[in-house]
Design a protein around this motif. Structure first.
Motif, PDB file in Angstrom:
ATOM      1  N   GLN A   1      43.095  46.327  40.751  1.00 11.00           N
ATOM      2  CA  GLN A   1      44.126  45.557  41.446  1.00 11.00           C
ATOM      3  C   GLN A   1      45.395  46.398  41.536  1.00 11.00           C
ATOM      4  O   GLN A   1      46.129  46.547  40.578  1.00 11.00           O
ATOM      5  CB  GLN A   1      44.389  44.241  40.706  1.00 11.00           C
ATOM      6  CG  GLN A   1      45.468  43.385  41.311  1.00 11.00           C
ATOM      7  CD  GLN A   1      45.125  42.852  42.690  1.00 11.00           C
ATOM      8  OE1 GLN A   1      44.094  43.129  43.259  1.00 11.00           O
ATOM      9  NE2 GLN A   1      46.011  42.070  43.242  1.00 11.00           N
TER      10      GLN A   1
ATOM     11  N   VAL B   1      48.831  47.030  44.001  1.00  9.81           N
ATOM     12  CA  VAL B   1      49.618  46.510  45.122  1.00  9.81           C
ATOM     13  C   VAL B   1      50.155  47.702  45.897  1.00  9.81           C
ATOM     14  O   VAL B   1      50.792  48.588  45.339  1.00  9.81           O
ATOM     15  CB  VAL B   1      50.774  45.619  44.617  1.00  9.81           C
ATOM     16  CG1 VAL B   1      51.653  45.184  45.776  1.00  9.81           C
ATOM     17  CG2 VAL B   1      50.226  44.421  43.875  1.00  9.81           C
ATOM     18  N   HIS B   2      49.879  47.718  47.174  1.00  8.37           N
ATOM     19  CA  HIS B   2      50.327  48.814  48.042  1.00  8.37           C
ATOM     20  C   HIS B   2      51.807  48.660  48.349  1.00  8.37           C
ATOM     21  O   HIS B   2      52.271  47.591  48.739  1.00  8.37           O
ATOM     22  CB  HIS B   2      49.521  48.818  49.339  1.00  8.37           C
ATOM     23  CG  HIS B   2      50.059  49.777  50.348  1.00  8.37           C
ATOM     24  ND1 HIS B   2      50.051  51.134  50.149  1.00  8.37           N
ATOM     25  CD2 HIS B   2      50.646  49.575  51.550  1.00  8.37           C
ATOM     26  CE1 HIS B   2      50.606  51.724  51.190  1.00  8.37           C
ATOM     27  NE2 HIS B   2      50.974  50.790  52.060  1.00  8.37           N
ATOM     28  N   ILE B   3      52.559  49.734  48.167  1.00  6.90           N
ATOM     29  CA  ILE B   3      53.971  49.761  48.530  1.00  6.90           C
ATOM     30  C   ILE B   3      54.116  50.745  49.686  1.00  6.90           C
ATOM     31  O   ILE B   3      53.987  51.951  49.500  1.00  6.90           O
ATOM     32  CB  ILE B   3      54.850  50.184  47.338  1.00  6.90           C
ATOM     33  CG1 ILE B   3      54.665  49.175  46.200  1.00  6.90           C
ATOM     34  CG2 ILE B   3      56.311  50.272  47.767  1.00  6.90           C
ATOM     35  CD1 ILE B   3      55.336  49.554  44.918  1.00  6.90           C
TER      36      ILE B   3
ATOM     37  N   VAL C   1      42.743  43.618  53.365  1.00  7.77           N
ATOM     38  CA  VAL C   1      42.717  42.834  52.136  1.00  7.77           C
ATOM     39  C   VAL C   1      41.284  42.349  51.971  1.00  7.77           C
ATOM     40  O   VAL C   1      40.746  41.673  52.848  1.00  7.77           O
ATOM     41  CB  VAL C   1      43.712  41.654  52.199  1.00  7.77           C
ATOM     42  CG1 VAL C   1      43.648  40.826  50.925  1.00  7.77           C
ATOM     43  CG2 VAL C   1      45.126  42.168  52.446  1.00  7.77           C
TER      44      VAL C   1
ATOM     45  N   GLN D   1      43.290  46.615  49.728  1.00 10.45           N
ATOM     46  CA  GLN D   1      43.969  45.886  48.663  1.00 10.45           C
ATOM     47  C   GLN D   1      43.121  44.670  48.323  1.00 10.45           C
ATOM     48  O   GLN D   1      42.687  43.944  49.216  1.00 10.45           O
ATOM     49  CB  GLN D   1      45.363  45.468  49.114  1.00 10.45           C
ATOM     50  CG  GLN D   1      46.176  44.855  48.007  1.00 10.45           C
ATOM     51  CD  GLN D   1      47.633  44.737  48.408  1.00 10.45           C
ATOM     52  OE1 GLN D   1      48.207  45.650  48.985  1.00 10.45           O
ATOM     53  NE2 GLN D   1      48.228  43.601  48.121  1.00 10.45           N
TER      54      GLN D   1
ATOM     55  N   ASP E   1      42.310  40.969  47.215  1.00 10.92           N
ATOM     56  CA  ASP E   1      43.003  39.700  47.415  1.00 10.92           C
ATOM     57  C   ASP E   1      43.468  39.141  46.076  1.00 10.92           C
ATOM     58  O   ASP E   1      42.727  39.132  45.105  1.00 10.92           O
ATOM     59  CB  ASP E   1      42.068  38.707  48.098  1.00 10.92           C
ATOM     60  CG  ASP E   1      42.754  37.394  48.407  1.00 10.92           C
ATOM     61  OD1 ASP E   1      43.883  37.420  48.928  1.00 10.92           O
ATOM     62  OD2 ASP E   1      42.154  36.339  48.124  1.00 10.92           O
ATOM     63  N   SER E   2      44.704  38.692  46.045  1.00 11.60           N
ATOM     64  CA  SER E   2      45.270  38.138  44.813  1.00 11.60           C
ATOM     65  C   SER E   2      45.023  36.641  44.694  1.00 11.60           C
ATOM     66  O   SER E   2      45.247  36.063  43.640  1.00 11.60           O
ATOM     67  CB  SER E   2      46.778  38.396  44.772  1.00 11.60           C
ATOM     68  OG  SER E   2      47.412  37.646  45.789  1.00 11.60           O
TER      69      SER E   2
ATOM     70  N   PRO F   1      50.620  35.489  51.019  1.00 16.93           N
ATOM     71  CA  PRO F   1      51.656  36.519  51.072  1.00 16.93           C
ATOM     72  C   PRO F   1      53.025  35.931  51.438  1.00 16.93           C
ATOM     73  O   PRO F   1      53.121  34.947  52.168  1.00 16.93           O
ATOM     74  CB  PRO F   1      51.175  37.477  52.156  1.00 16.93           C
ATOM     75  CG  PRO F   1      50.124  36.752  52.900  1.00 16.93           C
ATOM     76  CD  PRO F   1      49.611  35.654  52.035  1.00 16.93           C
TER      77      PRO F   1
END
Length: 93
Positions: free
Chosen positions: A3, A5-7, A51, A75, A77-78, A82
Motif C-alpha cells: 500500500q 500512496v502516489h504523490i 486504482v 495504487q 484501493d484504500s 477520494p
C-alpha cells in the motif's frame, strides 16, 4: 502489492503532448481496475493512475498495452472515497 500512496510531481508541461491518446487511455477496461485517471510521475511526466483491488499483482500487461506508451502508476484501493485537495498547497495552488 504494497500500500503506497502516489504523490504526483509538478507537471513538466501544461498539457500532455498527445492529449487525445492520454484521454483514450484513461478508460481502462480490466476487472481489477476500480477507477483510473490522469496523474504525473514524481518527475512530472504525464501518466495514467490505475486504482486496483487489494492484492492485485502488478504490472498488468493488458493495461500497459492499453495505455499507449504512457507510464502507468498502480495504487491499491484504500476503500475510502477520494477527497479533492489543493495540488500544490506549499505554492498557493
Amino acid at each position: 502489492m504494497d500500500q503506497i500512496v502516489h504523490i504526483p510531481g509538478r507537471p513538466k508541461t501544461e498539457q500532455p503532448p498527445n492529449l487525445g491518446d492520454l484521454a483514450a487511455s484513461v478508460h481502462l477496461h480490466h476487472p481489477q481496475v476500480i477507477r483510473s485517471g490522469v496523474t504525473t510521475t514524481q518527475e512530472g511526466e504525464w501518466a495514467i493512475l490505475a486504482v486496483v483491488e487489494k492484492n492485485t499483482p502488478v504490472p498488468i500487461r493488458t493495461i500497459e498495452r492499453e495505455c499507449l506508451g504512457f507510464p502507468v502508476i498502480y495504487q491499491e484501493d484504500s476503500g475510502r472515497v477520494p477527497v479533492a485537495r489543493p495540488a500544490y498547497p506549499g505554492s498557493g495552488e
